[in-house]
Scaffold this motif. Structure first.
Motif, PDB file in Angstrom:
ATOM      1  N   LEU A   1     -73.209   4.328-122.178  1.00 54.17           N
ATOM      2  CA  LEU A   1     -71.923   4.710-121.574  1.00 54.17           C
ATOM      3  C   LEU A   1     -71.230   5.795-122.399  1.00 54.17           C
ATOM      4  O   LEU A   1     -70.624   6.728-121.825  1.00 54.17           O
ATOM      5  CB  LEU A   1     -71.032   3.474-121.455  1.00 54.17           C
ATOM      6  CG  LEU A   1     -71.501   2.416-120.455  1.00 54.17           C
ATOM      7  CD1 LEU A   1     -70.584   1.206-120.488  1.00 54.17           C
ATOM      8  CD2 LEU A   1     -71.562   2.992-119.051  1.00 54.17           C
ATOM      9  N   ALA A   2     -71.320   5.656-123.715  1.00 55.81           N
ATOM     10  CA  ALA A   2     -70.714   6.692-124.561  1.00 55.81           C
ATOM     11  C   ALA A   2     -71.399   8.032-124.351  1.00 55.81           C
ATOM     12  O   ALA A   2     -70.751   9.094-124.295  1.00 55.81           O
ATOM     13  CB  ALA A   2     -70.784   6.265-126.023  1.00 55.81           C
TER      14      ALA A   2
ATOM     15  N   LEU B   1     -73.339  14.248-112.475  1.00 52.96           N
ATOM     16  CA  LEU B   1     -73.438  14.417-113.914  1.00 52.96           C
ATOM     17  C   LEU B   1     -73.756  13.097-114.612  1.00 52.96           C
ATOM     18  O   LEU B   1     -74.560  13.036-115.552  1.00 52.96           O
ATOM     19  CB  LEU B   1     -72.124  14.993-114.446  1.00 52.96           C
ATOM     20  CG  LEU B   1     -72.077  15.283-115.957  1.00 52.96           C
ATOM     21  CD1 LEU B   1     -73.178  16.264-116.344  1.00 52.96           C
ATOM     22  CD2 LEU B   1     -70.717  15.806-116.354  1.00 52.96           C
ATOM     23  N   LYS B   2     -73.127  12.029-114.151  1.00 48.03           N
ATOM     24  CA  LYS B   2     -73.402  10.713-114.736  1.00 48.03           C
ATOM     25  C   LYS B   2     -74.861  10.318-114.556  1.00 48.03           C
ATOM     26  O   LYS B   2     -75.502   9.790-115.462  1.00 48.03           O
ATOM     27  CB  LYS B   2     -72.497   9.659-114.101  1.00 48.03           C
ATOM     28  CG  LYS B   2     -71.069   9.675-114.605  1.00 48.03           C
ATOM     29  CD  LYS B   2     -70.305   8.492-114.011  1.00 48.03           C
ATOM     30  CE  LYS B   2     -68.911   8.399-114.608  1.00 48.03           C
ATOM     31  NZ  LYS B   2     -68.170   7.230-114.113  1.00 48.03           N
ATOM     32  N   GLN B   3     -75.386  10.521-113.375  1.00 50.12           N
ATOM     33  CA  GLN B   3     -76.785  10.174-113.120  1.00 50.12           C
ATOM     34  C   GLN B   3     -77.711  10.972-114.019  1.00 50.12           C
ATOM     35  O   GLN B   3     -78.707  10.448-114.549  1.00 50.12           O
ATOM     36  CB  GLN B   3     -77.132  10.436-111.636  1.00 50.12           C
ATOM     37  CG  GLN B   3     -76.391   9.560-110.653  1.00 50.12           C
ATOM     38  CD  GLN B   3     -76.907   8.135-110.637  1.00 50.12           C
ATOM     39  OE1 GLN B   3     -77.834   7.784-111.357  1.00 50.12           O
ATOM     40  NE2 GLN B   3     -76.275   7.292-109.824  1.00 50.12           N
TER      41      GLN B   3
ATOM     42  N   GLU C   1     -81.165  10.903-118.981  1.00 48.76           N
ATOM     43  CA  GLU C   1     -81.498  11.464-120.295  1.00 48.76           C
ATOM     44  C   GLU C   1     -81.460  10.388-121.386  1.00 48.76           C
ATOM     45  O   GLU C   1     -82.382  10.248-122.189  1.00 48.76           O
ATOM     46  CB  GLU C   1     -80.509  12.586-120.634  1.00 48.76           C
ATOM     47  CG  GLU C   1     -80.645  13.827-119.755  1.00 48.76           C
ATOM     48  CD  GLU C   1     -79.581  14.858-120.079  1.00 48.76           C
ATOM     49  OE1 GLU C   1     -78.798  14.600-121.017  1.00 48.76           O
ATOM     50  OE2 GLU C   1     -79.528  15.900-119.405  1.00 48.76           O
ATOM     51  N   VAL C   2     -80.349   9.635-121.412  1.00 52.57           N
ATOM     52  CA  VAL C   2     -80.190   8.691-122.512  1.00 52.57           C
ATOM     53  C   VAL C   2     -81.179   7.533-122.400  1.00 52.57           C
ATOM     54  O   VAL C   2     -81.716   7.043-123.406  1.00 52.57           O
ATOM     55  CB  VAL C   2     -78.736   8.173-122.563  1.00 52.57           C
ATOM     56  CG1 VAL C   2     -78.425   7.264-121.393  1.00 52.57           C
ATOM     57  CG2 VAL C   2     -78.486   7.432-123.878  1.00 52.57           C
TER      58      VAL C   2
ATOM     59  N   ARG D   1     -80.261   0.429-116.178  1.00 53.15           N
ATOM     60  CA  ARG D   1     -80.200   1.766-115.573  1.00 53.15           C
ATOM     61  C   ARG D   1     -79.962   1.658-114.080  1.00 53.15           C
ATOM     62  O   ARG D   1     -79.136   2.391-113.514  1.00 53.15           O
ATOM     63  CB  ARG D   1     -81.506   2.514-115.839  1.00 53.15           C
ATOM     64  CG  ARG D   1     -81.544   3.884-115.164  1.00 53.15           C
ATOM     65  CD  ARG D   1     -82.792   4.642-115.504  1.00 53.15           C
ATOM     66  NE  ARG D   1     -82.781   5.954-114.857  1.00 53.15           N
ATOM     67  CZ  ARG D   1     -83.721   6.881-115.004  1.00 53.15           C
ATOM     68  NH1 ARG D   1     -84.779   6.603-115.783  1.00 53.15           N
ATOM     69  NH2 ARG D   1     -83.632   8.035-114.402  1.00 53.15           N
ATOM     70  N   LEU D   2     -80.673   0.763-113.433  1.00 51.08           N
ATOM     71  CA  LEU D   2     -80.492   0.589-111.999  1.00 51.08           C
ATOM     72  C   LEU D   2     -79.074   0.148-111.676  1.00 51.08           C
ATOM     73  O   LEU D   2     -78.445   0.635-110.730  1.00 51.08           O
ATOM     74  CB  LEU D   2     -81.507  -0.423-111.489  1.00 51.08           C
ATOM     75  CG  LEU D   2     -81.448  -0.746-109.992  1.00 51.08           C
ATOM     76  CD1 LEU D   2     -81.708   0.524-109.166  1.00 51.08           C
ATOM     77  CD2 LEU D   2     -82.460  -1.823-109.633  1.00 51.08           C
ATOM     78  N   SER D   3     -78.583  -0.784-112.507  1.00 53.00           N
ATOM     79  CA  SER D   3     -77.227  -1.284-112.284  1.00 53.00           C
ATOM     80  C   SER D   3     -76.201  -0.181-112.455  1.00 53.00           C
ATOM     81  O   SER D   3     -75.278  -0.020-111.629  1.00 53.00           O
ATOM     82  CB  SER D   3     -76.948  -2.433-113.258  1.00 53.00           C
ATOM     83  OG  SER D   3     -75.622  -2.869-113.136  1.00 53.00           O
ATOM     84  N   LEU D   4     -76.343   0.641-113.507  1.00 49.89           N
ATOM     85  CA  LEU D   4     -75.391   1.739-113.740  1.00 49.89           C
ATOM     86  C   LEU D   4     -75.520   2.822-112.664  1.00 49.89           C
ATOM     87  O   LEU D   4     -74.523   3.386-112.212  1.00 49.89           O
ATOM     88  CB  LEU D   4     -75.626   2.342-115.126  1.00 49.89           C
ATOM     89  CG  LEU D   4     -75.249   1.448-116.322  1.00 49.89           C
ATOM     90  CD1 LEU D   4     -75.607   2.145-117.627  1.00 49.89           C
ATOM     91  CD2 LEU D   4     -73.767   1.121-116.293  1.00 49.89           C
ATOM     92  N   SER D   5     -76.752   3.076-112.255  1.00 51.13           N
ATOM     93  CA  SER D   5     -76.957   4.088-111.218  1.00 51.13           C
ATOM     94  C   SER D   5     -76.283   3.674-109.917  1.00 51.13           C
ATOM     95  O   SER D   5     -75.616   4.483-109.246  1.00 51.13           O
ATOM     96  CB  SER D   5     -78.454   4.308-110.998  1.00 51.13           C
ATOM     97  OG  SER D   5     -78.683   5.248-109.976  1.00 51.13           O
TER      98      SER D   5
END
Length: 1630
Positions: free
Chosen positions: A1306-1307, A1383-1385, A1390-1391, A1463-1467
């Motif tokens: 997240l950071a 941009l978030k995706q 990347e991270v 990742r799936l959850s954040l996406s």
């Protein structure tokens, strides 16, 4: 010894005990019956002989038996009083039994002091049993009673002298006159210093522990005296107070080991001496020195202490007072010390109050070391006994004992002239005529064997000898001897026999000492290697019944008249200076056997004949008198008197009471058959048995091996100790088995045969000695069922001779057809002994091989065994205790012997013992063996053959093992569960094995045949050995073939079972994996921690599922119907239903589909009663309902049993039958037993069908089923462990993702979003290009919005209003754009990629390896910081949560799965419509903050109207505002008058509409408003606002309406906006 016959020795019995503490203790121990009828040796035999295990006592009444049983096997724990009570249930009040016993209401304690146990046993034992107990206690290094308290405290104590007469000690003193020789002495009559120890007052230290340290040293574990530190030592003594114990110190001659240089005796008075004044005075007057432990002394104790000083020869005081315990005690005399009070020499009082027992003992030892060699006068216990009698103590040696010793002296009258002369005069029958007769009998037998006519001269010579022998006239010694044995008083007889032993040995020792003194230069040859610590002179003494009261001399209880002086006492006790106590008649310094070594060392045996001592001086023993008695009957029974005819009855009675019977005179090599036949006839008559079921156990060994002592240690019997004399013989004792063992062991009596004198060197020719030895051994072995070969470590060169005799005798017994079961007793683990035992074992193995046709000898080939027992026999140091393993080894040896006796052939049932003896003796006399009695070479040759054969046999077995390994490889290579292939291979291998064994045995036969033809001796006797060896090899072939077949079956079955286990474990692992995955997912989704019992339930589901589906191998054919029928048959018998037995035959057969009630199930009366009720229909219906109910219960029962993972068990049928019986009890019906039987048969048939299927299913895999069921808990534990590890792994990975990785992600995503948004807004909105543009935009928005509240917010809270406007712009922008999600995706991808790469780098080399996760997680974080430039907060990794041990690849798998999930959850979260304000909160850089800095400008405000400074140049010094505000747009209190330059005009300040017009500010940093030429027009903006909201301003600020020019009202909104634009445009151009 072995019989408890009822005898009325006298009519006078002991009076019953009084009701006191002593009687109470005897009652607790179960000994109250023996207070009037004393315990004897026969009782102890039943306690010790037949017990094959060291049973633990369970209650106090078991302790006496446990004490005697342990003592008889020399157990160091014999005195232990701990009971292993079985606490099975609580008492009614909820207390345990021991709690009950310890309660205040219960006076009887539940434990006892060890000394009370010893004392009570001595009180209840007769004097002969006391002697046996004393001997064994001394062997165990226990202190023994000297003065025994009376059971009635009012009567005097008893001095025990007789028990001590049986104790012999051996030692080596360091004095010059003994020259380090081994000395032997009877400890009752040998002068030694006596040191008595007493206690006055309460002592802090343990006196007995101090004495243990004094006797044995501080490092020894021997507890001679019982002390409070031992088990039970803390229990208060109730019976043994006043007991005087004694212990001996006997040096070994080793200066490094010995504490003292000479032997001495320590006596120990138990209890406070002030309560036992008589014993105190006796000890003070009879001791060489007295040691007093002085505690807290009162006046009485002080007086006694003073009297002790006057009576004691030497006195040592030890001050061990405890002042804190009792304040009123008086220490010393008037403040004086004990030394001053008693006028003792300095140093006579040793300090002990602050010292430990070990330190007190050390100080005491230093004094005794100075005293013992020279300063203490010797005392004999015999002399002390006389003093005790004079002082009023009772003596155990009464008139009967004295009468017996007088009779002994009469028997031995004339022995001082020499034993040869005595034997010639008093024992003439066993002289040269008896030996010559034996030779003539042998010659006659040889003639008979060869069917030759006996020479007349031989017959005449025999007739003449017989005539001379038959003319025998009874000698005085034998008459007195026989008359003494015929006495009706069995106690007197026992005393007589014992005193006879003692006197003969004393006389024997006197002669030996005389020879010793006459040959001082030869004393070095007399070092006897066979040193006994404690042995028994009375080893040949015999016990009968309890001693009567008449035997004890009771003295008056009071001690009045004891007025003699200490000097008089010392004259009685101590020898004068002219007497050397080591040279007294009781100094038994050397044994007879040592004399034999002396004869050998002289080289010329004839030299001794010129001495005053003849060679046969040393062979006279009681066995010679008994032998003479037998010969008297043998030769004179046809013409003798009545007494002669009674001799067999007398001998039988003696035999029943433990006196050995001589079977063969080894000196003359002759057997009195007539005498023995009559003795056994009388024995049968006495026992009222026509035929005795007997077993014969023989011990055979070199004369060094001490066979008699070995049998005594094993069975408690007493035989002639031939090693002490030069006599030879075969002796026998008889033991009667207890009734409870007779049926189990299949015999009634055990005959023990001892061969003494084997290999003994004497004056005879060596060839004659070997012939005599061969005859004795052959006779003994021929009579034996079990042979115990006793291998001594000190046989030395004599072993070869003994070995030759033993092997030759075994060969003759084999030829005779009476070969016994052989057992080997090894007394030493030395190399020579082990090799000898190994050689004998090989010989016995060859000879014990049976011929299948020999029905009389059917033992297994390996029935012989070897046992190592380090007993208190040869080569035992005089200072060492019995080996700790002795007890276990003796019990193990007895177990082997009794097992062999139980298995051995019942030869005694085919022939009477005398018949067997006659047959063997006839064969021996005629020398009718292929190996003659003179043959001394065959044994060695045959033993070498046995050794070679053993090596060949080992080679054969090794070859078969090698072949078996190859067969194992073939079996393992086949498919385990392919029955056809497996059975085919197994059959093929079995055939191959038979051929292989046959081939190997043929090779062995060739080697044996070749060896037989090589050795000349074997070649001559090949016809004797060939059948024996052939039989051995055939048996070997059969045995090896059977073993190989069994091993092949086992290997094949093991292979199948192993494959089944692997298959089962694989299936279980698969099922468990499915279940574990599901449980881990459930745990992950619910976050609920499953408990162990829940996991066990889950495992049980998996287990049952697998067992129900697993394919077990079915059994071939194993019908359970017979087992079911047997259980049913036993049930019917137990219920008295035998009349229905014929119905059981149908068990397991087909039966009707349903059970039908019929008329025969009801009795005639019942049917008649219910006949009118519809033909008994109702009664049948009720019975049918009951049967149907029980059948339903059975169906459920069967279903439950079949669902279990277990094979059929007979217990199922037992439960079923109990269920039927309980069901029938529930409802009362008038039915017959036929109903019950038919119902049971019906259900048992059903059970046969149901449980047969169950049995078939588990048939071959029964062991597999047992194994997996036994390991079920292990599988369950592994299942729980795996879940816990996976769950832990999952939870730690989850914690790492949530606590470390997700914050990083997240950071990383949010870090650039703030700046990116701000730049987009700058590029899109022009008002954010400069501060003035932003301000202009704000003012335009305000006037367009036309909202008063917005103007108020602007005017009063400009900074907040400005920031809010910017934030609204940012929110609006973010709400309208989609670039943020993209941009978030992008950043998320990347991270996550960088994190996955970092994790992957740590997996190298860790696959499947258990690792600690914390270092690996630290490494992941380090890689992210170093390679991905991602800042990681690692503080949380310090928690122990992340330090677990797991497989790293499994943990990485969990990490990757959780990373992908994250990742799936954040996406998905990024793609959803989210609150923009929440997004802003998560941004590290806020866009509005960045934009604010862009449009912020100068922060200064106008001092008068609070208008902001509009100067954009950051370096400006003078502030100015483009739009000053008119009056009344702010509250009055916000206007500042401090900055006005014209205070005189202040009264007109509010009269002006514009407060900043025409006024000069005092603040030089602000430009004056009047300087602004265009200000008039610029103010149209604020004039419009004021006019527009004048009333609202007044109301808002609570002030008057503003007054302004009329033309302000005409300003329009457009004009206001235009003026605004014009002002900022002009500012921009400037």
């Amino acid at each position: 010894m072995s019989f408890k016959l009822t005898k009325k020795l006298n009519s006078k019995k002991k009076r019953p005990l009084k009701d006191n503490a002593q009687a109470e203790i005897l009652h607790q121990l179960g000994l109250e019956a023996y207070s009037t009828r004393q315990l004897d040796s026969a009782s102890v035999l039943n306690i010790s002989t037949w017990i094959l295990e060291n049973k633990q006592p369970l209650e106090l009444k078991d302790l006496p038996n446990a004490f005697l049983r342990r003592l008889w096997v020399l157990n160091e724990d014999a005195r232990n009083t701990c009971c292993h009570t079985q606490l099975e249930s609580l008492n009614g009040d909820g207390k345990l039994p021991d709690e009950k016993l310890s309660s205040s209401e219960e006076k009887t304690p539940n434990t006892i002091h060890p000394l009370d146990l010893v004392t009570s046993v001595f009180m209840c034992a007769n004097t002969f049993l006391q002697q046996e107990i004393t001997v064994r206690m001394m062997q165990c290094k226990f202190a023994v009673p000297l003065v025994l308290p009376n059971t009635d405290p009012e009567n005097p104590s008893q001095f025990l002298l007789w028990p001590l007469r049986g104790v012999v000690g051996q030692w080596r003193s360091h004095s010059l006159d003994t020259n380090g020789r081994v000395q032997e002495g009877n400890l009752a009559s040998t002068p030694m210093p006596v040191i008595s120890c007493i206690k006055l007052g309460h002592c802090r230290v343990s006196k007995s522990q101090v004495l243990n340290y004094v006797l044995n040293g501080p490092k020894s574990s021997n507890n001679t005296f019982i002390h409070k530190g031992m088990d039970g030592g803390q229990v208060p003594r109730r019976l043994s107070n006043g007991l005087v114990e004694i212990g001996w110190y006997l040096p070994t001659g080793d200066i490094d080991r010995d504490i003292y240089l000479a032997p001495f005796v320590i006596s120990n008075l138990r209890g406070d001496a002030s309560n036992h004044e008589r014993s105190l005075k006796f000890l003070c007057q009879s001791s060489s020195a007295v040691i007093i432990f002085c505690g807290n002394l009162k006046e009485k104790e002080k007086q006694l202490l003073v009297s002790c000083k006057g009576m004691a020869s030497k006195l040592i005081l030890i001050d061990v007072n405890d002042i804190e315990r009792e304040e009123n005690t008086t220490i010393g005399c008037g403040g004086q010390t004990l030394e001053e009070c008693l006028a003792l020499p300095k140093g006579s009082v040793l300090p002990g109050s602050t010292l430990s027992e070990e330190e007190v003992a050390k100080n005491l030892c230093e004094i005794l070391k100075k005293w013992v060699p020279d300063s203490l006068k010797p005392v004999t216990l015999e002399a002390a006994a006389k003093l005790a009698l004079d002082m009023g103590l009772n003596m155990d040696e009464g008139p009967v004992c004295k009468k017996a010793i007088a009779t002994v002296e009469e028997v031995l009258k004339g022995l001082d002239e020499g034993s040869v002369e005595f034997q010639q005069k008093q024992l003439p029958l066993q002289g040269h005529l008896w030996s010559k007769l034996a030779e003539l009998d042998k010659e006659e037998s040889k003639y008979s064997k060869s069917e030759k006519e006996i020479e007349p001269q031989l017959q005449k010579e025999k007739t003449d000898i017989l005539a001379e022998l038959k003319g025998y006239k009874l000698t005085p010694a034998m008459k007195t001897f026989i008359d003494a044995l015929f006495t009706k008083d069995k106690i007197e007889r026992t005393y007589f026999l014992t005193w006879l032993k003692l006197r003969l040995q004393l006389i024997q020792t006197e002669k030996l000492n005389s020879l010793q003194e006459s040959q001082p230069e030869k004393t070095d040859y007399l070092e006897n290697p066979e040193n006994e610590a404690i042995s028994s002179i009375d080893s040949d003494s015999f016990c009968t019944d309890s001693m009567s009261e008449d035997e004890t001399e009771e003295q008056p209880a009071n001690n009045e008249g004891l007025d003699f002086t200490t000097q008089e006492v010392q004259q009685n006790l101590y020898h004068t200076e002219n007497t050397t106590y080591l040279e007294s008649t009781t100094n038994l310094s050397y044994s007879t056997e040592q004399q034999l070594y002396l004869e050998e060392s002289f080289g010329d045996p004839k030299a001794l004949h010129s001495q005053s001592l003849e060679p046969k001086t040393y062979k006279l023993g009681i066995e010679h008198f008994l032998r003479e008695m037998g010969l008297i009957f043998e030769f004179t029974h046809m013409s003798g008197g009545q007494n002669v005819l009674r001799l067999p009855n007398l001998a039988a009675d003696l035999l029943l009471h433990g006196v050995p019977l001589e079977l063969m005179d080894g000196d003359a090599s002759n057997i009195p058959m007539c005498w023995l036949g009559c003795v056994f006839a009388e024995l049968n008559r006495s026992l009222r048995q026509e035929k005795l079921r007997t077993r014969v156990l023989t011990i055979l060994g070199n004369h060094h091996a001490r066979n008699a002592e070995v049998l005594s240690g094993l069975f408690g019997v007493k035989l002639q100790e031939g090693w002490k004399r030069t006599s030879r013989g075969v002796y026998m004792v008889i033991l009667s088995l207890p009734d409870d063992l007779r049926e189990d062991l299949k015999y009634d009596f055990l005959l023990l045969i001892d061969v003494e004198g084997l290999g003994l060197v004497s004056g005879e020719i060596k060839t004659d000695i070997l012939i005599h030895d061969n005859m004795m051994a052959t006779v003994a072995i021929g009579l034996s069922d079990v042979l115990l070969q006793n291998i001594s470590p000190h046989a030395g060169n004599e072993f070869e001779t003994t070995f030759t005799v033993l092997v030759n005798s075994l060969l003759r017994s084999k030829e005779f057809g009476a070969f016994p079961v052989c057992q080997l007793l090894i007394q030493d683990e030395g190399l020579d002994t082990v090799l000898q035992a190994s050689q004998l074992r090989r010989v016995c193995k060859i000879l014990q091989t049976e011929d299948n046709g020999n029905v009389n000898n059917h033992h297994a080939i390996n029935t012989s065994s070897s046992i190592f027992v380090k007993g208190p026999w040869p080569n035992m140091s005089v200072s060492e205790t019995v080996d700790k393993q002795y007890t276990k080894d003796v019990l193990r040896l007895k177990e082997n012997l009794f097992g062999a006796l139980k298995r051995c052939a019942a030869k005694s049932e085919a022939l009477d013992f005398i018949e067997r003896l006659s047959n063997v003796w006839d064969a021996v006399k005629s020398d009718s063996f292929s190996i003659s009695l003179q043959n001394n070479n065959m044994a060695l040759v045959f033993s070498l053959l046995c050794t070679e054969f053993s090596h060949w046999e080992d080679g054969l077995l090794e070859n078969m093992e090698s072949w078996l390994m190859g067969a194992t490889t073939k079996i393992i290579a086949t498919k385990a569960l392919d029955a056809a292939a497996q059975n085919g291979l197994l059959s093929e291998l079995k055939k191959e094995a038979q051929e292989e064994v046959k081939s190997e045995v043929n090779k062995l036969k060739s080697k044996v045949e070749s060896y037989l033809m090589t050795e000349e001796i074997l070649k001559l006797n090949s016809e004797t050995f060939r059948p024996m060896l052939l039989c051995n090899m055939n048996n070997l072939r059969d045995r090896v073939t059977e073993e190989v077949m069994q091993k092949l079956e086992t290997i094949n079955e093991s292979h199948c079972s192993f494959s089944q286990i692997k298959k089962f474990e694989t299936s279980l692992e698969k099922e468990q994996e499915f279940k574990l995955l599901a449980l881990v997912e459930t745990s992950k989704s619910t976050s609920i921690i499953l408990q162990d019992h829940e996991l066990e339930e889950e495992f049980e589901i998996v287990w049952k599922k697998l067992l129900s589906s697993f394919e077990f191998r079915p059994s071939e054919k194993d019908d359970i119907s017979s087992s079911v029928a047997n259980v049913l048959r036993q049930n019917l018998i137990s219920r008295g239903l035998q009349k229905h037995m014929e119905k059981i035959d149908v068990t397991g057969q087909n039966q009707p589909s349903s059970f039908q009630v019929c008329d025969e199930h009801f009795g005639y009366r019942s049917r008649l009663k219910h006949m009118l009720e519809d033909n008994n229909r109702q009664q049948k219906l009720e019975a049918q309902k009951l049967a149907n109910k029980i059948i339903e219960e059975y169906n459920q029962f069967s279903a439950n049993k079949c669902s279990l993972a277990a094979d059929f068990s007979e217990s199922y049928i037992i439960e079923l039958l109990e269920m039927i019986e309980n069901g029938l009890k529930e409802k009362s019906l008038e039915i017959r037993s036929a109903f019950e039987v038919d119902l049971k048969i019906y259900l048992c048939n059903a059970a046969c069908q149901d449980f047969q299927k169950l049995h078939d299913r588990f048939g071959k895999d029964r062991e597999l089923l047992t194994y997996i069921c036994e390991t079920k808990n292990k599988y369950a534990a592994e299942f729980i462990y795996q879940f816990r590890k996976r769950d832990q792994c999952q939870r730690v990975a989850q914690a790492f993702i949530s606590m470390v990785i997700k914050p990083i992600v997240l950071a990383y995503i949010n870090q650039p979003l703030g700046m990116q948004t701000a730049k987009e807004i700058e590029n899109k909105a022009q008002q954010y290009q400069s501060p003035n543009a932003f301000h202009q935009s704000v003012l335009e928005d305000l006037i367009n919005e036309d909202c008063f509240e917005s103007f108020v917010q602007y005017l009063l809270f400009y900074e907040d209003f400005r920031l809010r406007k910017i934030k609204e712009t940012v929110v609006a922008h973010l709400s309208d754009t989609t670039s943020l999600g993209k941009l978030k995706q992008q950043r998320l991808g990347e991270v996550v990629g960088k994190i996955a790469a970092a994790v992957s780098q740590t997996t190298e080399g860790t696959s499947g390896v258990l690792s600690d996760t914390k270092p690996l997680l630290d490494r992941v974080c380090l890689i992210l910081e170093k390679d991905a430039s991602i800042e990681v907060k690692k503080e949380c990794l310090k928690s122990p949560l992340f330090s677990i041990t797991t497989e790293w690849d499994r943990f990485v798998k969990c990490l990757m799965e959780l990373l992908a999930t994250m990742r799936l959850s954040l996406s998905q979260e990024f793609n959803q419509n989210v609150d923009v304000l929440e997004v802003l909160v998560d941004l590290p850089v806020q866009p509005q903050d960045h934009l604010l800095q862009k449009v912020k400008g100068c922060d200064e405000r106008c001092p008068l109207c609070k208008a902001p400074c509009d100067e954009e140049d950051l370096d400006h010094e003078v502030h100015s505002s483009l739009l000053h505000r008119p009056k009344c747009m702010l509250p009055y209190d916000l206007y500042s008058s401090s900055h006005l330059s014209c205070p005189e005009t202040s009264k007109n300040l509010y009269d002006e509409a514009m407060i900043c017009k025409n006024f000069h500010l005092k603040d030089v940093n602000w430009r004056n408003v009047s300087d602004d030429l265009n200000n008039q027009k610029a103010n149209n903006y604020w004039r419009y606002v004021l006019v527009r909201f004048n009333e609202k301003f007044a109301a808002e600020f609570k002030q008057q309406l503003a007054k302004f020019p009329e033309d302000w009202t005409k300003i329009t909104k457009e004009e206001a906006l235009d003026s605004l634009k014009e002002v900022y445009a002009r500012k921009e151009h400037n």
